[in-house]
Design an enzyme around this catalytic site. Structure first.
Site, PDB file in Angstrom:
ATOM      1  N   CYS A  70       0.985  -1.080  -0.123  1.00  0.00           N
ATOM      2  CA  CYS A  70       0.007  -0.008   0.143  1.00  0.00           C
ATOM      3  C   CYS A  70       0.890   1.215  -0.018  1.00  0.00           C
ATOM      4  O   CYS A  70       0.370   2.206  -0.173  1.00  0.00           O
ATOM      5  CB  CYS A  70      -1.001  -0.071   1.079  1.00  0.00           C
ATOM      6  SG  CYS A  70      -0.211   0.296   2.794  1.00  0.00           S
TER       7      CYS A  70
ATOM      8  N   CYS B 278      -1.167  -4.835   6.597  1.00  0.00           N
ATOM      9  CA  CYS B 278      -1.050  -3.681   7.622  1.00  0.00           C
ATOM     10  C   CYS B 278      -0.321  -4.255   8.798  1.00  0.00           C
ATOM     11  O   CYS B 278       0.554  -3.482   9.430  1.00  0.00           O
ATOM     12  CB  CYS B 278      -2.323  -2.921   7.801  1.00  0.00           C
ATOM     13  SG  CYS B 278      -3.256  -2.685   6.428  1.00  0.00           S
TER      14      CYS B 278
HETATM   15 FE1  FES Z   1      -1.478   0.850   4.380  1.00  0.00          FE
HETATM   16 FE2  FES Z   1      -3.075  -0.460   5.934  1.00  0.00          FE
HETATM   17  S1  FES Z   1      -3.443   0.049   4.100  1.00  0.00           S
HETATM   18  S2  FES Z   1      -1.084   0.132   6.345  1.00  0.00           S
END
Ligand code: FES
Length: 211
Positions: A36, A107
């Protein structure tokens, strides 16, 4: 639709434990998630006699799951030896939180990677690394991915600031596509040296600028 977070996740997200930084830490890390692009920083104070973590803090630039995991793993790590803390897994962290949605597994992986990288940083700085694999350009690139480009809020590699990396018998040279008098040049140079110099087979790190 809101994600199905447990009460416990929401509680740790709203009131995260151990948030912030330690001034003059014994070790620290910055990790980015390939999934992400978010980042997490972890700071450690370690008792050199017992190798126990006496204090741990984190800063998250990630989402609620990342913050909640950072909160729970720092609670778990406090008071543990480095060896014990290394064994904390993202699965264990997610279980302690009563579970995380599957799309949010990366995450908690990011938070745990941050803790492990900080422990690794301590071991490197104190000559405690057991697996002495030779440093390669790939390893150096991975380290540079942990240095932020403050102009973009992303790492140096992803923002194409790294023009060249040379490795020659323990001497590293990194060339950056940045003028030497840039306002962040000194900071970035310092961070690069900090990330690469602790590697067990590296003797010197030189950072050059293109203009
Ligand atoms: Fe990036 Fe959770 S979406 S750390």
């Amino acid at each position: 639709m809101p994600l199905p977070y447990t009460e416990l996740v929401m509680e740790h997200f709203r009131h995260p434990r151990n948030v912030g930084r330690i001034e003059d830490p014994d070790a620290k890390s910055i990790e980015g998630s390939p999934a992400c692009g978010d980042m997490v920083a972890v700071y450690l104070s370690v008792d050199p006699e017992t190798q126990r973590i006496t204090d741990v803090k984190f800063e998250s630039y990630g989402c609620a799951s990342n913050i909640a995991t950072g909160s729970i793993i720092t609670e778990l790590a406090k008071g543990k030896t480095l060896e014990e803390a290394k064994k904390i897994s993202w699965k264990q962290a997610a279980d302690e939180l009563g579970g995380l949605p599957a799309v949010k597994a990366h995450c908690s992986v990011l938070a745990v990677d941050g803790l492990r990288a900080a422990i690794q940083n301590y071991e490197e700085k104190h000559g405690l690394v057991k697996e002495r694999t030779p440093t390669t350009i790939e390893v150096l690139k991975k380290r540079l991915k942990r240095v932020m480009n403050p102009m973009a809020g992303l790492d140096l590699v992803r923002t194409n600031l790294v023009k060249d990396i040379e490795l020659n018998q323990g001497a590293v040279k990194v060339v950056l596509d940045l003028p030497a008098d840039h306002q962040f040049a000194a900071n970035i140079r310092e961070e690069i040296v900090e990330k690469i110099e602790p590697l067990w087979d590296i003797d010197s790190v030189k950072v050059e600028f293109t203009e």
